[in-house]
Design a protein around this motif. Structure first.
Motif, PDB file in Angstrom:
ATOM      1  N   PRO A 122      -7.408  18.378  -4.827  1.00 11.17           N
ATOM      2  CA  PRO A 122      -7.671  17.911  -3.462  1.00 11.17           C
ATOM      3  C   PRO A 122      -6.533  18.313  -2.524  1.00 11.17           C
ATOM      4  N   GLY A 123      -6.861  18.663  -1.305  1.00 11.01           N
ATOM      5  CA  GLY A 123      -5.846  19.085  -0.334  1.00 11.01           C
ATOM      6  C   GLY A 123      -5.123  17.881   0.250  1.00 11.01           C
ATOM      7  N   GLU A 124      -4.196  18.163   1.173  1.00 12.39           N
ATOM      8  CA  GLU A 124      -3.363  17.085   1.725  1.00 12.39           C
ATOM      9  C   GLU A 124      -4.204  16.022   2.428  1.00 12.39           C
ATOM     10  N   GLU A 125      -5.200  16.459   3.226  1.00 12.79           N
ATOM     11  CA  GLU A 125      -5.986  15.476   3.977  1.00 12.79           C
ATOM     12  C   GLU A 125      -6.768  14.567   3.033  1.00 12.79           C
ATOM     13  N   ALA A 126      -7.413  15.203   2.019  1.00 11.02           N
ATOM     14  CA  ALA A 126      -8.227  14.411   1.087  1.00 11.02           C
ATOM     15  C   ALA A 126      -7.346  13.410   0.342  1.00 11.02           C
ATOM     16  N   GLN A 127      -6.170  13.863  -0.074  1.00  8.71           N
ATOM     17  CA  GLN A 127      -5.274  12.947  -0.789  1.00  8.71           C
ATOM     18  C   GLN A 127      -4.786  11.839   0.146  1.00  8.71           C
ATOM     19  N   PHE A 128      -4.393  12.256   1.337  1.00 11.53           N
ATOM     20  CA  PHE A 128      -3.896  11.267   2.300  1.00 11.53           C
ATOM     21  C   PHE A 128      -4.948  10.172   2.532  1.00 11.53           C
ATOM     22  N   GLU A 129      -6.208  10.604   2.730  1.00  5.71           N
ATOM     23  CA  GLU A 129      -7.278   9.625   2.972  1.00  5.71           C
ATOM     24  C   GLU A 129      -7.419   8.682   1.788  1.00  5.71           C
ATOM     25  N   ALA A 130      -7.345   9.240   0.569  1.00  2.00           N
ATOM     26  CA  ALA A 130      -7.490   8.395  -0.625  1.00  2.00           C
ATOM     27  C   ALA A 130      -6.347   7.373  -0.700  1.00  2.00           C
ATOM     28  N   TYR A 131      -5.119   7.835  -0.458  1.00  2.65           N
ATOM     29  CA  TYR A 131      -3.976   6.921  -0.552  1.00  2.65           C
ATOM     30  C   TYR A 131      -4.019   5.882   0.579  1.00  2.65           C
ATOM     31  N   ARG A 132      -4.364   6.360   1.775  1.00  2.02           N
ATOM     32  CA  ARG A 132      -4.410   5.424   2.898  1.00  2.02           C
ATOM     33  C   ARG A 132      -5.463   4.336   2.635  1.00  2.02           C
ATOM     34  N   ARG A 133      -6.584   4.769   2.033  1.00  2.93           N
ATOM     35  CA  ARG A 133      -7.641   3.793   1.748  1.00  2.93           C
ATOM     36  C   ARG A 133      -7.106   2.675   0.848  1.00  2.93           C
ATOM     37  N   VAL A 134      -6.322   3.067  -0.151  1.00  4.29           N
ATOM     38  CA  VAL A 134      -5.784   2.040  -1.058  1.00  4.29           C
ATOM     39  C   VAL A 134      -4.775   1.162  -0.322  1.00  4.29           C
ATOM     40  N   VAL A 135      -3.909   1.806   0.480  1.00  2.00           N
ATOM     41  CA  VAL A 135      -2.911   1.017   1.233  1.00  2.00           C
ATOM     42  C   VAL A 135      -3.640  -0.032   2.063  1.00  2.00           C
ATOM     43  N   GLN A 136      -4.705   0.391   2.730  1.00  2.00           N
ATOM     44  CA  GLN A 136      -5.399  -0.556   3.607  1.00  2.00           C
ATOM     45  C   GLN A 136      -6.116  -1.630   2.801  1.00  2.00           C
ATOM     46  N   GLU A 137      -6.688  -1.224   1.689  1.00  2.00           N
ATOM     47  CA  GLU A 137      -7.369  -2.180   0.807  1.00  2.00           C
ATOM     48  C   GLU A 137      -6.374  -3.240   0.318  1.00  2.00           C
ATOM     49  N   MET A 138      -5.113  -2.831   0.102  1.00  2.00           N
ATOM     50  CA  MET A 138      -4.113  -3.764  -0.430  1.00  2.00           C
ATOM     51  C   MET A 138      -3.617  -4.737   0.648  1.00  2.00           C
ATOM     52  N   ASP A 139      -3.889  -4.407   1.887  1.00  2.00           N
ATOM     53  CA  ASP A 139      -3.648  -5.340   2.989  1.00  2.00           C
ATOM     54  C   ASP A 139      -2.245  -5.957   2.975  1.00  2.00           C
ATOM     55  N   GLY A 140      -1.246  -5.129   2.940  1.00  2.00           N
ATOM     56  CA  GLY A 140       0.137  -5.623   3.016  1.00  2.00           C
ATOM     57  C   GLY A 140       0.803  -5.826   1.662  1.00  2.00           C
ATOM     58  N   LEU A 141       0.024  -5.792   0.583  1.00  2.00           N
ATOM     59  CA  LEU A 141       0.636  -5.921  -0.745  1.00  2.00           C
ATOM     60  C   LEU A 141       1.193  -4.553  -1.165  1.00  2.00           C
ATOM     61  N   PRO A 142       2.286  -4.541  -1.942  1.00  2.00           N
ATOM     62  CA  PRO A 142       2.904  -3.250  -2.270  1.00  2.00           C
ATOM     63  C   PRO A 142       2.020  -2.368  -3.156  1.00  2.00           C
ATOM     64  N   LEU A 143       2.103  -1.083  -2.882  1.00  2.00           N
ATOM     65  CA  LEU A 143       1.323  -0.105  -3.654  1.00  2.00           C
ATOM     66  C   LEU A 143       2.283   0.932  -4.226  1.00  2.00           C
ATOM     67  N   THR A 144       2.280   1.076  -5.554  1.00  2.00           N
ATOM     68  CA  THR A 144       3.143   2.058  -6.199  1.00  2.00           C
ATOM     69  C   THR A 144       2.280   3.255  -6.575  1.00  2.00           C
ATOM     70  N   ILE A 145       2.522   4.376  -5.915  1.00  2.00           N
ATOM     71  CA  ILE A 145       1.711   5.568  -6.188  1.00  2.00           C
ATOM     72  C   ILE A 145       2.502   6.482  -7.111  1.00  2.00           C
ATOM     73  N   ARG A 146       1.936   6.746  -8.273  1.00  2.00           N
ATOM     74  CA  ARG A 146       2.611   7.663  -9.195  1.00  2.00           C
ATOM     75  C   ARG A 146       2.127   9.073  -8.928  1.00  2.00           C
ATOM     76  N   THR A 147       3.056  10.013  -8.863  1.00  2.00           N
ATOM     77  CA  THR A 147       2.645  11.401  -8.656  1.00  2.00           C
ATOM     78  C   THR A 147       1.915  11.883  -9.908  1.00  2.00           C
ATOM     79  N   ILE A 148       1.183  12.956  -9.726  1.00  2.00           N
ATOM     80  CA  ILE A 148       0.242  13.413 -10.767  1.00  2.00           C
ATOM     81  C   ILE A 148       0.900  13.509 -12.158  1.00  2.00           C
ATOM     82  N   ASP A 149       0.202  12.927 -13.121  1.00  6.58           N
ATOM     83  CA  ASP A 149       0.657  13.006 -14.519  1.00  6.58           C
ATOM     84  C   ASP A 149      -0.469  13.677 -15.302  1.00  6.58           C
ATOM     85  N   ILE A 150      -0.452  14.983 -15.250  1.00  4.58           N
ATOM     86  CA  ILE A 150      -1.536  15.737 -15.875  1.00  4.58           C
ATOM     87  C   ILE A 150      -1.025  16.351 -17.171  1.00  4.58           C
TER      88      ILE A 150
END
Ligand code: PEP
Ligand code: MG
Length: 580
Positions: free
Chosen positions: A314-342
């Motif tokens: 996924p490109g930068e925009e698609a990833q950004f949207e996915a991460y932002r969606r989680v941030v917003q879903e968490m509604d102020g609770l901390p979100l730890t995003i791990r970089t790709i572990d493939i």
């Protein structure tokens, strides 16, 4: 006739249902010569299978969910093109006509020819199309063999009272099964912390893996019981056994209702120490489950699942949207995003390097892969940083081991920030950076990490694998995969102690954090932050609410000093963990 199969428990509970067999790959392609007068019929059989696959692809495309990865549609188009390409279709028909091969044999032969041509191609993108050809061929082979694909199983499952039985299920396929009404899973392969098992556990339904030959011995529609606590599968149970398990199911349901009462209780030990319980998630849509299960944030977002089952990352925009969606879903609770572990048991589709590596778990995986693809890594870092402008985000790096890797990683974070500054995107200037402690070398070189990172997270799944030299996904050595091995316990204890002494927050996000029987040990070692699948939260919480921390001090000292299994068992019994 009733019989019992033994495997590895991965997800607790009892389920009774009918088997639905899923063959992920056509392993044995039948080879036979068709009679001269049946050639046209055989060609028509192939054409019909091709047509059925085309319909499957069309249906998949028409039913793509709104939040499906952007390239999913293009990926389906590529598969349609391959399916109708003369190089595939005409050649197969030719083989049926001229050599009288049956359709499966002709298709497998032509696949070999095409794959061989791809071997010599230098362009990496084109070389990766080989995997698409293999996937399309496999679809046709499955139709010829009358085996439904995983998506067809989802679409056409005969009833909701169904237990999926498979040789193995790839982590990406397992994701397809999220939110589907399967009641349980049984697989021939896999270990307790293989990624398939982890995703199965996140579904919160009983499952057993490493049940050798289950997919051969269990027949379609057999009545089966999975005892997810013991890791056993009872096929065609007698009436008495069935009644016994129905009773146990009722007890489990009562227990589950009791657990639900704890949902809103604060997580504090008897002596008043607050403990932080966070969630592990794989997909943006899991964030809601995490919050509703009472998690105080996400301690591990495994972003690699966003990269699977697609032809291009996924490109930068698609990833950004996915991460932002989680941030917003968490509604102020901390979100730890791990970089790709493939890598290892989480291959990127079509990424040849992983499939062909002899020791993928020791190869180019996790941060090593990211550092070898700095452009792609920068895309992910920019996307995460941009999401940090919308709520509290921490970035976590998997499998770091060497100081050079750490410095390279931190330099790339600075570079990503610099690029965002140039383009005017905002991000959290103080975004916290953390390292996963997953290899013994990292524990033994902990000061390097403590000096450079804001927080640590212990990935026990890998720490156990690399300490004990046990492939976490290999059922043949699964009996040796021991989270309570003294060496493992000492490494975990060392990490927690040193981090606490240094004042660097430390969490455990491996599967052990969600194991209620390990809670006292980890608390006794000084752990105050646990991250686990939401389905485990309440059980661990119940255990924590019963603990008086000062009571753990002495047993923990004894546990870490113990050398003989008997001594260890005695201490574990004192800790109330003997039931493991
Ligand atoms: C771990 O290794 O414990 C971990 C949490 O990472 P993963 O299971 O994704 O490898
Ligand atoms: Mg790991």
């Amino acid at each position: 006739m009733s019989f019992t199969l033994y495997g590895i428990p991965v997800s607790r509970g009892i389920v009774i249902g009918h088997a639905y067999l899923f063959a992920p790959a056509v392993l044995d392609v039948p080879h036979y010569l068709v009679e001269q007068d049946q050639i046209e019929e055989e060609s028509a059989r192939f054409r019909l299978a091709q047509h059925t696959v085309q319909q499957e692809l069309d249906t998949l495309k028409a039913e793509l969910p709104d939040d499906a990865p952007g390239e999913m549609e293009a990926f389906l188009d590529v598969h349609s093109l391959i399916l109708n390409d003369d190089l595939l279709v005409d050649a197969v028909i030719q083989l049926i006509r001229t050599r009288r091969y049956n359709a499966e044999w002709a298709l497998a032969t032509q696949l070999e020819v095409l794959v061989a041509r791809f071997e010599d191609i230098e362009d990496e993108y084109l070389r990766e199309r080989r995997a698409d050809i293999e996937q399309v061929t496999e679809r046709v082979l499955k139709v010829l063999a009358g085996v439904p694909g995983i998506r067809n199983i989802i679409a056409k499952r005969p009833s909701d009272n169904m237990i999926l039985v498979a040789r193995d299920i790839a982590p990406a396929d397992m994701l397809q099964l999220k939110n589907q009404a399967f009641r349980g899973f049984v697989t021939d392969l896999g270990g307790k912390t293989s990624h398939t098992a982890i995703v199965a556990r996140s579904l919160g339904i009983p499952a057993a893996v490493g049940v050798t030959q289950a997919s051969l011995l269990i027949k379609q529609d057999d009545l089966i019981i999975i005892d997810g606590d013991a890791g056993i599968v009872i096929v065609d149970p007698t009436l008495i056994v069935l009644e016994e398990y129905r009773d146990r199911q009722r007890e489990c349901a009562i227990d589950e209702r009791r657990l639900q009462c704890l949902k809103h209780a604060p997580v504090v030990t008897v002596d008043g120490t607050p403990i932080s319980l966070l969630a592990n998630i794989e997909l943006p849509s899991d964030a809601r489950t995490a919050v509703s299960a009472g998690a105080l944030g996400v301690g591990l977002f495994r972003t690699e699942f966003l990269f699977m089952d697609r032809c291009m990352p996924p490109g930068e925009e698609a990833q950004f949207e996915a991460y932002r969606r989680v941030v917003q879903e968490m509604d102020g609770l901390p979100l730890t995003i791990r970089t790709i572990d493939i890598g290892a048991d989480k291959p990127l589709n079509g990424h040849d390097a992983y499939e062909s590596a002899k020791n993928p778990a020791l190869g180019l995986r996790a941060i090593r892969w990211s550092l070898s693809e700095p452009r792609m890594f920068l895309v992910q870092l920019r996307a995460i940083l941009r999401a940090s402008a919308f709520g509290p985000v921490r970035i976590l790096f998997p499998m770091l081991m060497h100081v050079q890797e750490i410095d390279q990683t931190l330099d790339l974070v600075s570079e990503a920030k610099r690029q965002l500054d140039l383009t005017g995107f905002s991000y959290d200037l103080n975004v916290k950076l953390g390292a996963m402690i997953e290899v013994p070398a990292a524990v033994l070189a902990l000061p390097i990490f403590l000096k450079r990172f804001d927080f640590l997270s212990i990935g026990t799944n890998d720490l156990i694998q690399y300490t004990l030299a046990i492939d976490r996904a290999n059922n043949e050595v699964a009996h040796l995969y021991d989270p309570f091995h003294p060496a493992v316990l000492r490494l975990i204890a060392m990490t927690i102690r040193e981090a606490n002494t240094f004042g660097v927050p430390v969490a455990v996000c491996g599967e052990i954090a969600g194991d209620p029987s390990a809670a006292r040990i980890l608390l006794g070692m000084g752990l105050r932050e646990f991250s686990m699948h939401p389905s485990q939260l309440l059980q661990v919480k119940r255990e924590i609410l019963r603990v008086n921390l000062p009571d753990l001090e002495l047993p923990l000292q004894d546990l870490l000093a113990a050398t003989e299994p008997k001594e260890m068992q005695a201490v574990l019994a004192r800790l109330g963990t003997a039931s493991r």
